[in-house]
Scaffold this motif. Structure first.
Motif, PDB file in Angstrom:
ATOM      1  N   TYR A   1      22.890 -82.704  18.822  1.00 13.48           N
ATOM      2  CA  TYR A   1      23.626 -83.566  17.887  1.00 13.48           C
ATOM      3  C   TYR A   1      22.672 -84.575  17.247  1.00 13.48           C
ATOM      4  CZ  TYR A   1      27.884 -81.691  20.063  1.00 13.48           C
ATOM      5  OH  TYR A   1      28.876 -80.867  20.527  1.00 13.48           O
ATOM      6  N   ALA A   2      21.746 -85.112  18.034  1.00  8.31           N
ATOM      7  CA  ALA A   2      20.775 -86.054  17.479  1.00  8.31           C
ATOM      8  C   ALA A   2      19.845 -85.346  16.496  1.00  8.31           C
ATOM      9  CB  ALA A   2      19.974 -86.708  18.602  1.00  8.31           C
ATOM     10  N   ALA A   3      19.396 -84.142  16.828  1.00  5.97           N
ATOM     11  CA  ALA A   3      18.531 -83.382  15.923  1.00  5.97           C
ATOM     12  C   ALA A   3      19.254 -83.067  14.614  1.00  5.97           C
ATOM     13  CB  ALA A   3      18.056 -82.089  16.593  1.00  5.97           C
ATOM     14  N   ALA A   4      20.575 -82.876  14.696  1.00  2.33           N
ATOM     15  CA  ALA A   4      21.391 -82.626  13.496  1.00  2.33           C
ATOM     16  C   ALA A   4      21.703 -83.922  12.761  1.00  2.33           C
ATOM     17  CB  ALA A   4      22.687 -81.925  13.888  1.00  2.33           C
ATOM     18  N   GLU A   5      21.273 -85.041  13.318  1.00  2.25           N
ATOM     19  CA  GLU A   5      21.494 -86.373  12.760  1.00  2.25           C
ATOM     20  C   GLU A   5      22.975 -86.717  12.624  1.00  2.25           C
ATOM     21  OE1 GLU A   5      19.002 -86.882   9.299  1.00  2.25           O
ATOM     22  OE2 GLU A   5      17.192 -86.793  10.550  1.00  2.25           O
ATOM     23  N   VAL A   6      23.765 -86.300  13.627  1.00  2.00           N
ATOM     24  CA  VAL A   6      25.156 -86.718  13.706  1.00  2.00           C
ATOM     25  C   VAL A   6      25.136 -88.209  14.008  1.00  2.00           C
ATOM     26  CG1 VAL A   6      27.322 -86.488  14.981  1.00  2.00           C
ATOM     27  CG2 VAL A   6      25.939 -84.445  14.485  1.00  2.00           C
ATOM     28  N   PRO A   7      25.690 -89.045  13.122  1.00  2.23           N
ATOM     29  CA  PRO A   7      25.524 -90.497  13.295  1.00  2.23           C
ATOM     30  C   PRO A   7      26.246 -91.105  14.499  1.00  2.23           C
ATOM     31  CG  PRO A   7      26.704 -89.991  11.245  1.00  2.23           C
ATOM     32  CD  PRO A   7      26.337 -88.693  11.876  1.00  2.23           C
ATOM     33  N   LEU A   8      27.297 -90.433  14.993  1.00  2.00           N
ATOM     34  CA  LEU A   8      28.075 -91.013  16.090  1.00  2.00           C
ATOM     35  C   LEU A   8      28.499 -89.915  17.053  1.00  2.00           C
ATOM     36  CD1 LEU A   8      29.602 -93.398  17.406  1.00  2.00           C
ATOM     37  CD2 LEU A   8      31.482 -92.939  15.808  1.00  2.00           C
ATOM     38  N   TYR A   9      28.082 -90.061  18.311  1.00  2.00           N
ATOM     39  CA  TYR A   9      28.440 -89.117  19.368  1.00  2.00           C
ATOM     40  C   TYR A   9      29.072 -89.899  20.504  1.00  2.00           C
ATOM     41  CZ  TYR A   9      27.751 -85.707  23.191  1.00  2.00           C
ATOM     42  OH  TYR A   9      27.931 -84.855  24.263  1.00  2.00           O
ATOM     43  N   LEU A  10      30.276 -89.477  20.886  1.00  2.00           N
ATOM     44  CA  LEU A  10      31.029 -90.146  21.951  1.00  2.00           C
ATOM     45  C   LEU A  10      31.251 -89.174  23.096  1.00  2.00           C
ATOM     46  CD1 LEU A  10      33.015 -92.322  23.139  1.00  2.00           C
ATOM     47  CD2 LEU A  10      34.790 -91.229  21.762  1.00  2.00           C
ATOM     48  N   ILE A  11      30.927 -89.599  24.298  1.00  2.00           N
ATOM     49  CA  ILE A  11      31.269 -88.854  25.502  1.00  2.00           C
ATOM     50  C   ILE A  11      32.325 -89.660  26.243  1.00  2.00           C
ATOM     51  CG2 ILE A  11      30.502 -88.051  27.760  1.00  2.00           C
ATOM     52  CD1 ILE A  11      27.741 -87.562  26.595  1.00  2.00           C
ATOM     53  N   ALA A  12      33.468 -89.047  26.506  1.00  2.00           N
ATOM     54  CA  ALA A  12      34.498 -89.655  27.353  1.00  2.00           C
ATOM     55  C   ALA A  12      34.426 -88.951  28.703  1.00  2.00           C
ATOM     56  CB  ALA A  12      35.874 -89.498  26.725  1.00  2.00           C
ATOM     57  N   ASP A  13      34.149 -89.702  29.745  1.00  2.00           N
ATOM     58  CA  ASP A  13      33.933 -89.123  31.072  1.00  2.00           C
ATOM     59  C   ASP A  13      35.032 -89.582  32.032  1.00  2.00           C
ATOM     60  OD1 ASP A  13      33.021 -88.392  33.632  1.00  2.00           O
ATOM     61  OD2 ASP A  13      30.923 -88.591  33.019  1.00  2.00           O
ATOM     62  N   PRO A  14      36.051 -88.731  32.239  1.00  2.00           N
ATOM     63  CA  PRO A  14      37.158 -89.134  33.122  1.00  2.00           C
ATOM     64  C   PRO A  14      36.768 -89.190  34.598  1.00  2.00           C
ATOM     65  CG  PRO A  14      37.472 -86.875  32.375  1.00  2.00           C
ATOM     66  CD  PRO A  14      36.266 -87.412  31.659  1.00  2.00           C
ATOM     67  N   TYR A  15      35.608 -88.658  34.973  1.00  2.00           N
ATOM     68  CA  TYR A  15      35.148 -88.724  36.360  1.00  2.00           C
ATOM     69  C   TYR A  15      34.483 -90.066  36.630  1.00  2.00           C
ATOM     70  CZ  TYR A  15      36.208 -83.828  35.963  1.00  2.00           C
ATOM     71  OH  TYR A  15      36.873 -82.657  35.733  1.00  2.00           O
TER      72      TYR A  15
END
Length: 195
Positions: A135-149
């Protein structure tokens, strides 16, 4: 051939191979609720748990409330990302305004503005590792990880040189201030369920 020609040829070969693999996956007797994607040339199939689905719905709903029902939001739809044979099916993707599928029916990673992944136990390493880097290499400006654990969200911004330069962690129950990002909104996490 030039270097650019070589890169185009490699992309075409990778896309053709991914097309073939996904066609095979579609012919397999995979039960409903199982998501398949290809990360670094390896096929991963994971079931969607109710916790996973509830978080996805809340993220999508917040984005629709902000941008309207015509916003181009995708879920579990294949998008090929940079790297070796990366046919990802992200949990939530917001495409830029005016984005359209290409002539072959594929969405372009260059049109992705936001990706959210909700962690599944079996594939968490992908979301925190090779998918984050793609995602960073594709230059996606915003990446969110939601971790329910862990009961927390990780927000990655400012992609540069194949990685994100900024990471913010917010515990479930707190608001995610994304007002200075491409989304321009605040995401409430108080109703995000935990596993």
């Amino acid at each position: 051939m030039t270097v650019v020609d070589d890169r185009i040829a490699m992309v075409n070969i990778s896309t053709e191979r991914l097309d073939e693999w996904f066609e095979r996956l579609e012919r397999m007797p995979v039960p409903e609720g199982i998501r398949a994607e290809i990360v670094g040339g390896t096929v991963y199939m994971t079931p969607q748990r109710s916790t996973h689905h509830k978080i996805i719905r809340r993220i999508e709903r917040t984005i629709e409330d902000r941008f309207g029902m015509d916003v181009e939001l995708l879920s579990d739809v294949r998008i090929d990302f940079p790297g070796h044979e990366n046919g990802f099916c992200p949990d939530v993707v917001k495409m830029r305004d005016g984005a359209k599928e290409d002539a072959t029916g594929h969405w372009r990673h260059e049109d992705v503005e936001f990706v959210a992944e909700v962690i599944s136990q079996g594939t968490a390493a992908n979301d925190y590792g090779p998918k984050k880097l793609a995602y960073a290499a594709a230059e996606v400006p915003l990446y969110l990880i939601a971790d329910p654990y862990q009961g927390r969200c990780h927000i990655f911004t400012r992609p540069k040189d194949g990685d994100y330069t900024t990471e913010t962690r917010v515990a479930f129950g707190q608001e995610l201030d994304l007002t200075d990002t491409v989304l321009g909104l605040t995401l409430r996490t108080d109703a995000f369920p935990r596993d």
